[in-house]
Design a protein around this motif. Structure first.
Motif, mmCIF file in Angstrom:
data_model
loop_
_atom_site.group_PDB
_atom_site.id
_atom_site.type_symbol
_atom_site.label_atom_id
_atom_site.label_comp_id
_atom_site.label_asym_id
_atom_site.label_seq_id
_atom_site.Cartn_x
_atom_site.Cartn_y
_atom_site.Cartn_z
ATOM 1 N N GLY A 219 0.846 -1.192 0.000
ATOM 2 C CA GLY A 219 0.000 0.000 0.000
ATOM 3 C C GLY A 219 0.874 1.232 0.000
ATOM 4 O O GLY A 219 2.014 1.188 0.474
ATOM 5 N N ILE A 220 0.368 2.325 -0.539
ATOM 6 C CA ILE A 220 1.127 3.566 -0.462
ATOM 7 C C ILE A 220 0.270 4.675 0.125
ATOM 8 O O ILE A 220 -0.943 4.723 -0.067
ATOM 9 N N GLU A 238 -3.878 2.693 -3.749
ATOM 10 C CA GLU A 238 -3.886 1.242 -3.932
ATOM 11 C C GLU A 238 -2.949 0.836 -5.074
ATOM 12 O O GLU A 238 -3.335 0.131 -6.010
ATOM 13 N N MET A 239 -1.707 1.296 -4.985
ATOM 14 C CA MET A 239 -0.737 1.048 -6.052
ATOM 15 C C MET A 239 -0.191 -0.381 -6.021
ATOM 16 O O MET A 239 0.489 -0.803 -6.953
ATOM 17 N N GLY A 240 -0.482 -1.123 -4.977
ATOM 18 C CA GLY A 240 -0.119 -2.534 -4.972
ATOM 19 C C GLY A 240 -0.807 -3.292 -6.083
ATOM 20 O O GLY A 240 -0.374 -4.380 -6.480
ATOM 21 N N ASN A 255 -7.876 -8.299 -10.523
ATOM 22 C CA ASN A 255 -6.960 -7.953 -11.607
ATOM 23 C C ASN A 255 -5.955 -9.086 -11.825
ATOM 24 O O ASN A 255 -5.922 -10.061 -11.081
ATOM 25 N N ARG A 256 -5.119 -8.925 -12.830
ATOM 26 C CA ARG A 256 -4.026 -9.863 -13.085
ATOM 27 C C ARG A 256 -2.696 -9.125 -13.079
ATOM 28 O O ARG A 256 -2.627 -7.971 -13.473
ATOM 29 N N GLY A 257 -1.656 -9.807 -12.644
ATOM 30 C CA GLY A 257 -0.310 -9.258 -12.729
ATOM 31 C C GLY A 257 -0.066 -8.063 -11.834
ATOM 32 O O GLY A 257 0.749 -7.189 -12.162
ATOM 33 N N CYS A 258 -0.739 -8.012 -10.687
ATOM 34 C CA CYS A 258 -0.579 -6.870 -9.780
ATOM 35 C C CYS A 258 0.830 -6.833 -9.192
ATOM 36 O O CYS A 258 1.442 -7.866 -8.914
ATOM 37 N N TRP A 259 1.317 -5.626 -8.962
ATOM 38 C CA TRP A 259 2.666 -5.395 -8.434
ATOM 39 C C TRP A 259 2.914 -6.208 -7.163
ATOM 40 O O TRP A 259 3.963 -6.830 -7.002
ATOM 41 N N ALA A 263 6.191 -8.302 -5.657
ATOM 42 C CA ALA A 263 7.108 -7.484 -4.853
ATOM 43 C C ALA A 263 6.720 -7.361 -3.388
ATOM 44 O O ALA A 263 7.382 -6.645 -2.640
ATOM 45 N N SER A 264 5.680 -8.056 -2.945
ATOM 46 C CA SER A 264 5.315 -7.998 -1.525
ATOM 47 C C SER A 264 6.180 -8.965 -0.724
ATOM 48 O O SER A 264 6.828 -9.863 -1.281
#
Length: 382
Positions: A219-220, A238-240, A255-259, A263-264
């Motif tokens: 989260g940012i 919600e940039m994750g 969604n698909r392919g979320c950051w 990277a979490s």
């Protein structure tokens, strides 16, 4: 109308003076007059009002620069106390602070199950325990701030928590206000962390910043011109769930392919077999385990991919990263920097500071506490 205008001016003057005393105490009435431009009689009158309200007090005479020694004024940080609660996926962190954000008591609990229904009683007992530790003070408990890793709307209701089983029909704010008879503020965890770092931590000297919370998800928190940016419905940040692979893995958000799938911290641990905790992974890295070091290199690489998009979008003065692994292992931060520099335009990605959180796990709880304190002080100046 004239009386109303006079009252408004008095409140505005009182706010200006209180802010200066909070920031610069000990300070004299004469110095307040110089800084604010208010005449000495106005300063004296409003200072007396603040003393009557127990928000400031006199500590005696300071040094003279010629003439009578000035009486120094100090903000009364012990006039009241705030509670900040950070509800995480696998833990709850609670703190009790004075009005300057100093932590007086703290409580940390590991959670076996990420469920509100399972942990609601623990939240209430934690608040009661912290409340019982409040020293004698004019205002006692002034409010409670709570943050969660999910969407919180403008009505301070939790709308979505992808990693916690949450009862969305339950109005947690109303329940806690009814029980403890003080104002309660609900906030997104990353927003709270950003505000904590802005008020008390690494971001004090920045007006525009991005706070990146890397845990089970990403989260940012966005601060623009010293204010939290929440968006129209309160869901900004919600940039994750920024797409970094359009044919990628399926995410719980739909969604698909979320950051955050790449990277979490959750993604990092899932990709490392027998390692089940950040502490174990840090230990393996310090032992120079090749597989662990390669995994951390990729972790930093993927974090850098998302951060490059964030830098291109917001052009902040600073990015602050909150994650135990990144904070413990400098090589990960180096990997992030290398990833950003290899992908971004120098003019867009080089004019920022990439910093680690200075508040660590307490950043979100301190952020919610600072919101409570800010709202409390506004009552006396609005």
């Amino acid at each position: 109308m004239i009386i109303a205008d006079q009252m408004l001016v008095k409140k505005m003057n009182q706010k200006v003076l209180l802010n200066e005393i909070v920031a610069n105490s000990p300070i004299s009435r004469a110095r307040l007059s110089e800084i604010t431009g208010l005449n000495k009689s106005t300063v004296s009158s409003q200072v007396n009002t603040l003393i009557e309200k127990n928000l400031i007090f006199e500590i005696g005479q300071g040094q003279s620069s010629g003439g009578r020694k000035p009486v120094m004024l100090v903000f009364n940080k012990n006039a009241g106390y705030s509670i900040g609660i950070d509800i995480g996926v696998d833990s709850i962190n609670g703190i009790l602070t004075d009005l300057k954000g100093n932590i007086v008591q703290d409580q940390y609990h590991h959670l076996e199950k990420p469920s509100l229904d399972s942990n609601k009683d623990l939240i209430f007992s934690l608040i009661k325990e912290l409340n019982s530790k409040i020293p004698d003070s004019p205002y006692g408990l002034i409010g409670i701030g709570i943050c969660v890793p999910g969407l919180v709307n403008t009505e301070q209701k939790v709308a979505f928590t992808p990693n916690i089983d949450w009862n969305y029909q339950l109005d947690l704010k109303a329940l806690i206000e009814k029980e403890f008879k003080v104002p309660v503020f609900i906030e997104n965890e990353a927003n709270a962390g950003a505000y904590g770092e802005k008020v008390f931590g690494a971001a004090k000297n920045y007006q525009n910043l991005i706070y990146v919370s890397v845990g089970t998800g990403i989260g940012i928190g966005i601060v623009i011109n010293n204010d939290l940016y929440r968006g129209v419905n309160g869901f900004a940040g919600e940039m994750g769930h920024l797409t970094i692979d359009f044919n990628g893995l399926k995410c719980s958000c739909g969604n698909r392919g979320c950051w955050e799938l790449y990277a979490s911290e959750k993604a990092l641990l899932q990709g490392n077999g027998a390692i089940t905790s950040s502490q174990e992974l840090i230990h393996q890295a310090n032992q120079n385990d090749p597989d662990t070091l390669m995994a951390l290199q990729n972790f930093g690489f993927y974090l850098g991919i998302g951060l490059t998009s964030i830098l291109n979008t917001f052009n902040p003065q600073a990015v602050i990263i909150r994650n135990d692994i990144v904070e413990a292992l400098p090589m990960v931060l180096n990997s992030i920097r290398n990833s950003i520099s290899s992908r971004g335009n120098d003019k867009l990605t080089n004019n920022h500071e990439l910093l680690l959180s200075s508040l660590g796990k307490n950043a979100p709880a301190l952020g919610t506490s600072s919101i409570v304190i800010e709202k409390f002080l506004e009552l006396f100046t609005s």
